[in-house]
Design a protein around this motif. Structure first.
Motif, short mmCIF file in Angstrom:
data_model
loop_
_atom_site.label_atom_id
_atom_site.label_comp_id
_atom_site.label_asym_id
_atom_site.label_seq_id
_atom_site.Cartn_x
_atom_site.Cartn_y
_atom_site.Cartn_z
N PRO A 78 86.91 29.24 105.00
CA PRO A 78 87.48 28.50 103.87
C PRO A 78 87.05 27.04 103.84
O PRO A 78 86.92 26.40 104.88
CB PRO A 78 88.98 28.61 104.11
N TYR A 79 86.81 26.54 102.62
CA TYR A 79 86.68 25.10 102.42
C TYR A 79 88.09 24.50 102.57
O TYR A 79 89.08 25.21 102.63
CB TYR A 79 86.16 24.79 101.01
N GLY A 80 88.17 23.18 102.59
CA GLY A 80 89.48 22.54 102.70
C GLY A 80 90.31 22.73 101.44
O GLY A 80 89.81 22.55 100.33
N THR A 81 91.57 23.09 101.61
CA THR A 81 92.47 23.26 100.46
C THR A 81 92.92 21.90 99.93
O THR A 81 92.97 21.68 98.72
CB THR A 81 93.68 24.11 100.88
N PHE A 82 93.25 20.99 100.83
CA PHE A 82 93.59 19.62 100.44
C PHE A 82 92.32 18.77 100.47
O PHE A 82 91.40 19.06 101.24
CB PHE A 82 94.63 19.03 101.40
N PRO A 83 92.25 17.71 99.69
CA PRO A 83 91.05 16.85 99.74
C PRO A 83 91.05 15.92 100.94
O PRO A 83 90.17 15.08 101.08
CB PRO A 83 91.16 16.04 98.43
N PHE A 84 92.04 16.06 101.82
CA PHE A 84 92.19 15.20 102.98
C PHE A 84 92.63 16.04 104.18
O PHE A 84 93.09 17.16 104.05
CB PHE A 84 93.25 14.13 102.71
N ARG A 85 92.44 15.46 105.38
CA ARG A 85 92.97 16.08 106.58
C ARG A 85 94.48 15.88 106.60
O ARG A 85 94.96 14.77 106.39
CB ARG A 85 92.35 15.45 107.82
N ALA A 86 95.20 16.95 106.87
CA ALA A 86 96.65 16.91 106.75
C ALA A 86 97.34 16.47 108.04
O ALA A 86 98.56 16.28 108.04
CB ALA A 86 97.17 18.30 106.34
N ASP A 87 96.60 16.25 109.11
CA ASP A 87 97.20 16.04 110.43
C ASP A 87 98.25 14.93 110.43
O ASP A 87 99.34 15.09 110.98
CB ASP A 87 96.12 15.70 111.46
N SER A 88 97.90 13.77 109.85
CA SER A 88 98.81 12.63 109.92
C SER A 88 100.12 12.89 109.20
O SER A 88 101.17 12.37 109.59
CB SER A 88 98.14 11.38 109.33
N LEU A 89 100.08 13.69 108.16
CA LEU A 89 101.30 13.99 107.40
C LEU A 89 102.14 15.07 108.05
O LEU A 89 103.36 15.10 107.89
CB LEU A 89 100.93 14.40 105.97
N LEU A 90 101.49 15.98 108.78
CA LEU A 90 102.20 17.13 109.33
C LEU A 90 103.18 16.77 110.43
O LEU A 90 104.07 17.55 110.75
CB LEU A 90 101.21 18.17 109.86
N ASN A 91 103.05 15.59 111.01
CA ASN A 91 104.01 15.20 112.03
C ASN A 91 105.42 15.06 111.46
O ASN A 91 106.40 15.34 112.15
CB ASN A 91 103.59 13.86 112.67
N ASN A 92 105.49 14.66 110.21
CA ASN A 92 106.80 14.39 109.61
C ASN A 92 107.16 15.27 108.42
O ASN A 92 108.31 15.25 107.98
CB ASN A 92 106.86 12.92 109.15
N TYR A 93 106.18 16.04 107.91
CA TYR A 93 106.42 16.82 106.69
C TYR A 93 105.83 18.21 106.79
O TYR A 93 104.84 18.43 107.49
CB TYR A 93 105.79 16.11 105.47
N HIS A 94 106.42 19.14 106.05
CA HIS A 94 105.76 20.40 105.73
C HIS A 94 105.06 20.19 104.39
O HIS A 94 105.69 19.75 103.41
CB HIS A 94 106.78 21.54 105.60
N LEU A 95 103.76 20.47 104.33
CA LEU A 95 102.98 20.24 103.11
C LEU A 95 102.97 21.48 102.23
O LEU A 95 102.83 22.60 102.73
CB LEU A 95 101.54 19.86 103.46
N VAL A 96 103.06 21.26 100.93
CA VAL A 96 103.15 22.36 99.97
C VAL A 96 102.12 22.13 98.86
O VAL A 96 101.91 21.00 98.41
CB VAL A 96 104.55 22.44 99.34
N ILE A 97 101.48 23.21 98.43
CA ILE A 97 100.56 23.15 97.29
C ILE A 97 100.72 24.45 96.50
O ILE A 97 100.97 25.51 97.08
CB ILE A 97 99.11 22.92 97.75
N ILE A 98 100.58 24.37 95.18
CA ILE A 98 100.89 25.50 94.29
C ILE A 98 99.65 25.86 93.48
O ILE A 98 98.94 24.98 92.97
CB ILE A 98 102.05 25.14 93.34
N SER A 99 99.41 27.14 93.30
CA SER A 99 98.23 27.62 92.57
C SER A 99 98.33 27.31 91.08
O SER A 99 99.40 27.05 90.54
CB SER A 99 98.09 29.14 92.75
N LYS A 100 97.18 27.34 90.42
CA LYS A 100 97.12 27.17 88.97
C LYS A 100 97.41 28.51 88.28
O LYS A 100 97.12 29.58 88.84
CB LYS A 100 95.73 26.68 88.55
N PRO A 101 97.96 28.49 87.07
CA PRO A 101 98.28 29.74 86.37
C PRO A 101 97.02 30.55 86.03
O PRO A 101 96.02 29.99 85.57
CB PRO A 101 98.99 29.26 85.09
N GLY A 102 97.09 31.85 86.30
CA GLY A 102 95.99 32.74 85.95
C GLY A 102 94.78 32.63 86.85
O GLY A 102 93.74 33.21 86.56
#
Length: 338
Positions: A78-102
């Protein structure tokens, strides 16, 4: 009797240990949330070992275009789902992303067009279901439905909810924050508070060509038929109308929650962000914070003297480190400082 009780306890423990487990796909937890005529694929990225730890959510709202969340290269990686590395955010947050319709959750690179967009098989057109549902109001509705589900999970801390959006996603994020009081922090990245048509006109003016007049003619057609939700190619009139609504500036200024406005000074949206900056100073608003990246364009690439982005210099990770610092309070005193 003792054997039966032991089996019962073991079964109960196994059930409790897996009660909140979600199916996984390419390193993400995967959840589906349904609306009438629409199934949303939701990916949740968690720090390894913190899967059941109670943390705030950070919803990232991606920009325009019908791209699958997971794109596989020729080797199936897989290519990256986020345009950035999520490491720094994952210490304090669960990251969520939602698909586009259709749009499918997963697609091979070979199934997409040159811009990594999913098109209907056998054609070069975006899927009809995507075109008809690709509107700001629909994305806000979808995001709220997903948040309804996620905030019920035992690993989601509802006391803090961060929504971060880039480009078109910034508009969706701002509208969501204005409508949903559960949102406690907004990151508005690469958006134009004056609307999409203003960005299109900025492009035309910068190119010093004759398309500006054509854009006004196009806008007149959009305004005459703002509910038209079909298109031969690209966006429908309804999509353009909603994305160009200038009331977004008013919605942003009405927010009382902390807001970080993040943008490049060579972005076509810069004038809208600068205008918002001026207004917040005039209104003595201390809940707004601005981070302007000098010489960077829409996706935070540096731009040369001819206006050509250097895509070999990747700045997204540094931008997200600034987001993380701001969220942690390290830059709460950077009011109006660029």
């Amino acid at each position: 009797m003792r054997t039966t009780l032991t089996l019962f306890l073991v079964t109960a423990l196994l059930f409790c240990g897996n009660a909140y487990a979600q199916p996984t796909v390419h390193g993400f937890e995967h959840m589906q949330v349904r609306l009438p005529g629409d199934t949303m694929d939701v990916l949740i990225k968690k720090k390894k070992g913190d899967e059941l730890k109670r943390k705030p959510l950070l919803l990232f709202v991606q920009g325009s275009l019908p791209r699958p969340l997971i794109i596989l290269d020729e080797e199936g990686k897989p290519y990256g789902t986020f345009p950035f590395r999520a490491d720094s955010l994952l210490n304090n947050y669960h990251l969520v992303i939602i698909s586009k319709p259709g749009i499918p959750l997963i697609a091979k690179r070979s199934e997409l067009d040159n811009g990594f967009n999913y098109v209907s098989p056998g054609s070069k057109r975006f899927p009809v279901r995507y075109v008809r549902n690709n509107t700001i109001s629909n994305y806000v509705r979808r995001d709220q439905k997903v948040l309804d589900r996620l905030l019920q999970q035992p690993w989601a801390d509802p006391k803090k909810l961060v929504v971060a959006g880039h480009s078109e996603g910034a508009t969706v994020a701002a509208k969501l924050a204005s409508k949903d009081k559960r949102v406690t922090h907004l990151i508005y990245s690469g958006g134009n508070p004056m609307g999409r048509m203003m960005s299109i006109l900025e492009d035309a003016r910068a190119a010093n060509d004759s398309t500006a007049g054509q854009n006004f003619e196009y806008w007149a057609k959009v305004v005459a038929h703002p509910e038209r939700d079909t298109a031969a190619l690209g966006d429908s009139y309804r999509t353009t109308f909603e994305a160009s609504d200038p009331s977004l500036m008013t919605d942003l200024l009405a927010l009382k929650i902390p807001v970080l406005v993040s943008y490049g000074t060579r972005d076509k949206a810069v004038h809208g962000c600068d205008q918002l900056h001026l207004l917040t100073i005039m209104q003595h608003r201390d809940n707004f914070h601005f981070k302007a990246y000098t010489g960077l364009e829409h996706n935070y690439f540096p731009v040369d003297k001819n206006g050509v982005p250097d895509q070999n210099v990747f700045n997204w990770d540094n931008v997200v480190l600034d987001w993380n610092d701001w969220l942690s309070g390290a830059k709460q005193k950077m009011h109006h400082v660029e």
